[in-house]
Scaffold this motif. Structure first.
Motif, short mmCIF file in Angstrom:
data_model
loop_
_atom_site.label_atom_id
_atom_site.label_comp_id
_atom_site.label_asym_id
_atom_site.label_seq_id
_atom_site.Cartn_x
_atom_site.Cartn_y
_atom_site.Cartn_z
N LEU A 3 -20.03 28.21 -15.41
CA LEU A 3 -20.65 28.54 -14.14
C LEU A 3 -19.89 27.88 -13.00
CD1 LEU A 3 -24.44 27.85 -14.82
CD2 LEU A 3 -23.40 30.07 -14.51
N GLY A 6 -24.25 25.57 -10.51
CA GLY A 6 -25.60 25.45 -11.06
C GLY A 6 -26.49 24.90 -9.97
N ALA A 47 -23.19 32.08 -10.79
CA ALA A 47 -24.17 31.07 -10.38
C ALA A 47 -25.51 31.34 -11.03
CB ALA A 47 -24.33 31.07 -8.86
N LEU A 73 -28.43 23.57 -17.11
CA LEU A 73 -27.31 24.16 -16.38
C LEU A 73 -25.97 23.60 -16.86
CD1 LEU A 73 -28.87 24.12 -12.80
CD2 LEU A 73 -28.21 26.18 -14.09
N ALA A 78 -21.97 24.42 -15.91
CA ALA A 78 -21.98 24.32 -14.45
C ALA A 78 -20.90 23.35 -13.96
CB ALA A 78 -23.36 23.87 -13.96
#
Length: 419
Positions: A3, A6, A47, A73, A78
């Motif tokens: 990601l 996060g 995201a 996350l 993330a």
């Protein structure tokens, strides 16, 4: 899965606000409602926004929820952590912005937390550490009498300083105007001086873009949707891009549920009371009469049809103060949330498919009651307020509106946008 961002939001309306901001900036985004469990699966995305209901909970509970969301996350790769707060810095001397910010910094090993609620698109600006709403200082607006988080000080360095044992510094506009290199030099000075949290000025989007470009992966970013837009702009070149495909919007009856007592929401309600069936929920009546809630539900069921039905607990400050004096602040809020939760569930079961919900606490209660775990982000009705749809395929559309957001005709515009 990796990601780019996060995000942990302290309420549901804030989560949809920042989710549509990421989407508008060119990122793919998924919103998850409530602290996610390990079994919750999401597809590849730039995201993920986790919307909690932690803004007004006890500080220890807010910290625990936020750390659980952070762990989830980080397990999904993330690279950056964003803590989404309200653009009016809604909090109390006990928190929760400071305690959660401290906990997140410690968990990710961040030496600095860059903080600004500035959101010029919605009239929120910060100058010399003072938060303005339009042309008024925060403490001179209706937020001074907010029933849960009264904001009586406009100096954010002072407000945040009361919530943390760590140093709070200021990144002034004059430094930001000189660009990312000057910002980084000032942040280094503040860190060396013992500051963990830094309030940043910003009065237009260029300042937020400079701040976004100055954020490193080792820093925590805390703010409204404005700073999120600046961060997204800095990361856009590495994004997958928005999720494709048209959303099949449900066409069933509409419902407006309002718990916010903000001036904006009160004006929006006044605009539609002459044209929509409406009923006010009074917490004192709920406390005194066990039949009040069943009667309201029966009435609302009978009104479902071509026009949205409006059920609201919103009231002017004097009426709110009187109810809180009679019942206590926590009981008053609990009665309202419980009633709106029950009404949402009953009307969904009766066929309602489109919900506009006003107020962060109310939105959290309604989404939890309807057991909607994730949302697909649709078009914006007003800055920071998109239509969303339940990602599990249920015919349920929601517009989760911060109490302060939207113009006077918001409630009319919302339903005009859908088939």
């Amino acid at each position: 899965m990796s990601l780019l961002i996060g995000c942990i939001a302290d309420d549901l309306t804030g989560a949809t606000d920042v989710a549509v901001t990421f989407s508008r900036a060119g990122l793919s985004v998924i919103q998850v409602n409530g602290a996610p469990d390990a079994a919750l699966a999401v597809g590849p995305t730039d995201a993920i926004v986790v919307g909690l209901k932690s803004r007004t909970s006890a500080a220890a509970e807010a910290v625990a929820q936020s750390l659980a969301a952070l762990a989830w996350l980080r397990e999904r790769g993330a690279q950056r952590v964003y803590f989404k707060i309200c653009s009016t810095f809604d909090s109390t001397p006990a928190g929760n912005i400071g305690p959660v910010g401290d906990a997140l910094c410690e968990a990710i090993g961040a030496a600095l937390n860059l903080v600004t609620p500035a959101y010029p698109r919605n009239g929120r600006t910060v100058y010399l550490g003072h938060l303005f709403v339009g042309d008024q200082l925060l403490a001179e607006t209706h937020m001074r009498t907010h029933p849960l988080t009264p904001m009586t000080d406009s100096n954010l360095v002072r407000v945040l300083g009361a919530q943390t044992a760590h140093g709070v510094g200021l990144l002034p506009l004059a430094v930001i105007a000189r660009g990312p290199a000057a910002v980084q030099a000032r942040l280094d000075e503040l860190r060396a001086a013992g500051c963990r949290h830094v309030i940043a000025d910003a009065v237009d989007d260029t300042h937020l873009e400079t701040l976004g470009a100055s954020l490193s992966p080792r820093m925590l970013a805390t703010g409204g949707a404005g700073l999120a837009a600046g961060l997204a702009a800095a990361l856009r070149s590495g994004a997958r891009g928005p999720h494709g495909g048209a959303i099949d919007w449900p066409r069933g009856p509409g419902v407006i549920l309002a718990g916010s007592c903000s001036a904006a929401t009160l004006e929006q309600i006044d605009r539609v009371k002459d044209t929509l069936p409406h009923r006010r929920i009074d917490p004192r009546q709920l406390a005194d009469d066990a039949s009040a809630l069943p009667a309201a539900i029966d009435w609302a069921r009978g009104q479902l049809g071509a026009r949205p039905v409006l059920i609201y607990a919103s009231a002017p400050p004097g009426e709110v103060a009187a109810a809180q004096a009679a019942l206590g602040r926590e009981r008053c809020a609990g009665l309202i949330e419980g009633a709106l939760r029950a009404i949402a569930v009953a009307l969904a079961a009766a066929g309602a498919q489109r919900f506009v919900v006003a107020g962060g606490e109310t939105a959290g209660a309604v989404v939890e009651a309807l057991a909607i775990r994730a949302l697909t982000i649709g078009p914006e009705i007003a800055p920071g307020v998109p239509w969303t749809r339940a990602a599990d395929g249920r015919p349920c559309a929601l517009a989760l509106k911060s109490g302060n957001f939207g113009g006077p005709d918001f409630l009319v515009r919302a339903f005009e946008m859908l088939p």
